[in-house]
Design an enzyme around this catalytic site. Sequence first.
Site, mmCIF file in Angstrom:
data_model
loop_
_atom_site.group_PDB
_atom_site.id
_atom_site.type_symbol
_atom_site.label_atom_id
_atom_site.label_comp_id
_atom_site.label_asym_id
_atom_site.label_seq_id
_atom_site.Cartn_x
_atom_site.Cartn_y
_atom_site.Cartn_z
ATOM 1 C CB SER A 121 -0.885 0.029 1.250
ATOM 2 O OG SER A 121 -1.554 1.279 1.335
ATOM 3 C CE1 TYR A 124 -3.972 -2.335 4.939
ATOM 4 C CE2 TYR A 124 -3.442 -0.032 4.497
ATOM 5 C CZ TYR A 124 -3.765 -1.297 4.045
ATOM 6 O OH TYR A 124 -3.875 -1.529 2.694
#
Length: 248
Positions: free
Chosen positions: A144, A158
């Site tokens: 990501s 995350y």
Amino acid sequence: MGDRPVMLITGGSRGIGAAVAHAAAADHDIVVNFASRAATADALARELSYRGATVITVQADVADETQVTEMFAAVDEVFGRLDALVNNAGIAGGYGPLATVDAEMLARLWAVNITGPFLCAREAAARMRTDDGGRGGSIVNISSKAAVLGGATEWVHYAASKGAIDTMTTGLAKELAHVGVRVNAVRPGLIDSDFHLHAPPGRMERMAPTIPMQRAGTADEVAAAVLWLVSPAAGYTTGAFIDVAGGR
Ligand code: NAP
């Protein structure tokens, strides 16, 4: 053993994983892994098989070592080969600043987002490596852009899990290059998918103006990068990162 290359996509039933499956179905047979929504995975498999791909769906929690080894055993049984792994399954964990983080949430997050890709990479590489009877292959990790940006106030936890994926990509690329296994990563930015249901409503609309391209990306735009990394055109590319993040 069939003629078509076989691609296993973890979390392949929805969102980015399903877009990768659609893009790959033209010239791959596909293993669609999912966590719990069997009907969604089955519907996708039907759609892909109308287009000529042989598709199996496998329910497995990527965080569970036994379920992962059983999934790869099923691939051996049905296809007898594995050419590409897309380590795509991932969860957000909780949503909120540091004060909201607790050990139980972190343990599950690390298990799904880090342990899962490691276990799947281990099983895939064991089948692909050319020094042990394999024909080589390609692993693409879905990281990501948050791994670089940090996820402040929303999901640093995350983002950190994806930072681990970036490091894993760099290390395994070097470890496996001489046995014919390429390891690369795609770092999506804000992508329109169910993933944002884990955040307060309207996140996509709130975030879009902060992105240089001023819009969210699509799962298909991420899939295009994955398919290039898997393809022979990327034959000299390993340890690379493609940001699909609208300039963030
Ligand atoms: P999504 O729409 O929420 O889909 C998640 C998929 O993962 C589903 O197929 C789900 O299966 C599966 N899954 C969840 N937990 C699993 C587990 N423990 N074991 C096996 N499969 C599991 O997510 P997405 O947006 O497509 O995200 C895919 C990947 O891209 C993730 O790694 C995510 O971190 C990354 N990413 C997403 C964005 C974004 O903006 N969307 C941005 C950057 C990176 P079920 O259908 O059975 O639940």
